[in-house]
Scaffold this motif. Structure first.
Motif: not given
Length: 701
Positions: A37-41, A44-45, A50-53, A67-69
């Motif tokens: 992923v591009d960044s830890p942000a 975010a829940p 937006e993240i496939p799979g 938080p709560d990720a």
């Protein structure tokens, strides 16, 4: 029996790291199914859709998370942290059934170097020098010397001890501050409880914080601490931000009561542009980058694969983190959440040993992996023993026969002879290597014997002269130091490997809990050893290293009877040094004979003093039979008869025939000739004889 779950075979990995992500993805290669992923942000829940799979992810590598990720990832089984700390995890929503490991070794050397950089930058006013070219002013502020300075190092874990090594090499005098002030920290001139910091502050030229974030370390460097520092003092923090009252630090810098400070960690990161820290005179603001170095991603990946290897084998992950939010649950009988207690009890000892191995032992790469496997196996053994005892508690063992004496005094010969008696049992090497299998799983005995013999053969191949010094076979009695080594409280570890800082730590420890674990293992492996009438056999144990810790032996085995062998200490010390040379060259090409001679002289000479003056007290009043080496070797049959009389055992014709048969098959030199001189190891025979004269007189040597 591995106990590995299917996902471990090829984890589906998500990499979430702000700066290291692409390099980590490359370092992992195709051994796992990894994505970035591009960044830890992005975790975010609100953005996870937006993240496939993402629902398929079972493993995450990263450090900081929104938080709560981690709360809503249904298949997440493993979180591998790219750093050391785990204090930030409670905000992430991590579930209790997620395994957590970290990367404790990656940052040690870079952060230690960075701490040294910060100290020198403040002492030499590098920040001030950087400003002056802009003003076209040619002058320098008076700098201070690190050599001769007194440095308070707060925290003596891996990083703290690495900082101490560097500072002492440059002539600084280090005072280590730890939670309790014991044991003493190697390289420090003094080790003090952190609660005493304020009382020492007036004498400190430098304060270096290498502390984790805990309730005990929060605000440890308080306003009172900072006020007590001399005005030339500098403060460096490469640990966790909360350990220093930064408001008081800023005031001290502005008022000129503190010379300078270097902070690589901050309560809010990234540090906001309007934070007051940017404008504090004498403060160097570093953007939490002390851990960074070119091969960082490669080292993190290497640590990840080390832990994956452990998981695939059903072993305890070497970098397991037990946090308040994540209790590891791994479906293996060897590392279940129900059986980590003994391993956790000796976690500090294990860390001391493995750190010393990594930093001092200079093992060959292939042998380093063998030793790492042995460390993991020790953890497994304690878990296996605990599980076996819980399932079927063995009968107690309170009254063993223990053969003691300095190394190289004939203890092995006597041990092997006593083992032939039908009322005694000397635990075999394979039993000591696998006490749980020996005591609870007869079907696996042949496999354990075969494995132990393979260990012997490999060792003899690496060090061909070892058999002439100490002959091993899987089915012959061996030294029970193997049981203590599982607790990482055994001198055999400083015999096998060059680990001086571990050795110094070891000799400052209380060994009673280690010996309690020794007894737990011994009781299990002795189960099933009975005489012709079905009564339990008496264990006859042998380990020269017990001689250093006799009060712990007596406390653990209140009915113990001792047989104490004695030899001219000059001969014993030189022979011990030769043994050490042989075992170390099995795993390392760097063997310093003079260093080995110094080590064993310094270990054995004080022991002879204690035995000469205080042996009765050390034994706790337990019965003891003294035997001289020269008497044993001159007439071993007569010596064994003396031992049997002392133990109130009959010596019938069958037993004496077995003794004579053993002596005939194992005559002196039958396994090779052991040659050595004291001078090879930098030892002066005359000086040694003088130093050990009280012992020689006391035992008529």
């Amino acid at each position: 029996m591995t106990g590995a779950e299917p996902w471990v075979e090829r984890p589906t990995v998500l990499i979430s790291h702000a700066t290291m992500g692409p390099a980590l993805l490359k370092a992992l290669g195709d051994r796992v199914s990894a994505r970035l992923v591009d960044s830890p942000a992005a975790l975010a829940p609100a953005r996870q859709a937006e993240i496939p799979g993402l629902p398929d992810i079972d493993t995450i590598i990263g450090f900081h998370f929104p938080p709560d990720a981690l709360a809503s990832l249904p298949n997440l089984r493993w979180l591998h942290l790219t750093g050391t700390g785990s204090d930030h995890l409670p905000t992430t929503g991590l579930r209790d059934n997620v395994l957590v490991t970290n990367s404790p070794r990656v940052a040690v050397e870079p952060v230690a170097e960075y701490a040294l950089t910060g100290i020198l930058a403040c002492l030499k006013d590098i920040a001030g020098l950087g400003e002056r070219p802009n003003n076209r002013v040619w002058f320098g502020a008076p700098s201070r010397m690190l050599s001769g300075s007194t440095v308070g190092v707060l925290g003596a874990g891996r990083i703290g001890t690495a900082v101490i090594r560097r500072l002492t090499a440059l002539g600084a005098r280090c005072v280590a501050f730890t939670r309790t002030g014991v044991p003493a920290v190697s390289g420090a001139v003094e080790t003090v409880a952190s609660t005493e910091l304020d009382g020492y502050a007036h004498a400190l030229d430098v304060v270096v914080c290498c502390l984790p974030a805990t309730a005990a370390t929060e605000g440890l460097v308080s306003a009172d601490t900072l006020a007590a520092l001399p005005p030339h003092a500098v403060v460096v923090n490469v640990g966790r931000a909360g350990s220093i009252d930064v408001g008081a630090l800023y005031r001290g810098l502005r008022d000129g009561r503190i010379r300078g400070a270097f902070l690589d960690v901050h309560a809010t990161e990234p540090l906001p542009p309007d934070d007051e820290a940017w404008d504090v005179p004498g403060l160097i603001v570093s953007p939490h980058c002390g851990f960074a170095f070119p091969d960082e991603a490669l080292e993190v990946a290497r640590g990840f694969f080390d832990n994956l290897h452990d998981l695939a084998a059903g072993d305890v992950p070497r970098d397991l983190v037990v946090t308040s939010v994540a209790s590891p649950v791994v479906t293996s009988p060897r590392i279940s959440a129900q059986t980590p207690a003994a391993a956790d009890l000796f976690a500090e000892a294990r860390a001391r040993f493995t750190d010393s191995l990594a930093e001092e032992a200079r093992l060959r790469p292939g042998d380093a992996e063998i030793v790492a496997g042995a460390v993991r196996h020790s953890v497994e053994i304690l878990a296996d023993v605990a599980a076996a005892r819980a399932a079927d508690p063995p009968p107690p063992v309170e009254s063993p026969v223990v053969v003691i004496g300095m190394l190289r005094t004939g203890t092995t010969l006597l041990h092997n002879l006593l083992n032939l008696h039908p009322r005694l049992h000397g635990p075999a090497l394979w039993e000591l290597a696998e006490p749980a299998i020996a005591g609870s799983d007869p079907a696996r005995h042949p496999q354990a014997i075969e494995k132990a013999q393979a260990y012997v053969d490999e060792y003899n191949a690496k060090s061909p002269d070892f058999a002439s010094i100490h002959y091993l076979q899987a089915d012959l009695p061996d030294e029970c130091h193997r049981l203590l080594a599982n607790t990482f409280h055994s001198m055999v570890l400083e015999m096998r490997y060059r680990v001086p800082s571990y050795g110094d730590w070891l000799h400052r420890q209380d060994h009673h809990e280690a010996y309690a674990e020794h007894r737990r293992q011994l009781e299990l492996l002795m189960r099933g050893h009975t005489d012709a009438e079905g009564g339990p056999l008496t264990p006859v144990l042998k380990c020269p290293f017990h001689t250093w810790y006799l009060p712990a032996v007596t406390r653990t085995y209140p009915g113990v009877r001792y047989i104490h062998l004695h030899r001219d200490p000059v001969e014993a010390i030189a022979s011990t040094a030769s043994l050490c040379r042989s075992v170390r060259k099995a795993r390392s090409d760097h063997v310093d004979l003079g260093e080995i001679g110094d080590q064993w002289r310094n270990r054995i000479v004080p022991l002879t003093d204690a035995l000469a003056t205080d042996r009765a007290d050390l034994l706790g009043g337990r019965p003891v039979l003294d035997i001289r080496f020269r008497d044993l070797t001159a007439d071993p049959v007569a010596t064994v008869l003396r031992a049997c009389a002392f133990l109130e055992l009959d010596a019938d014709d069958d037993f004496l025939a077995a003794v004579r048969d053993y002596l005939g098959r194992n005559s002196r030199g039958s396994h090779g000739t052991h040659r050595y001189t004291p001078e090879e190891y930098g030892l002066d025979s005359v000086v040694l004889a003088r130093a050990t004269a009280p012992y020689s007189r006391r035992f008529a040597l």
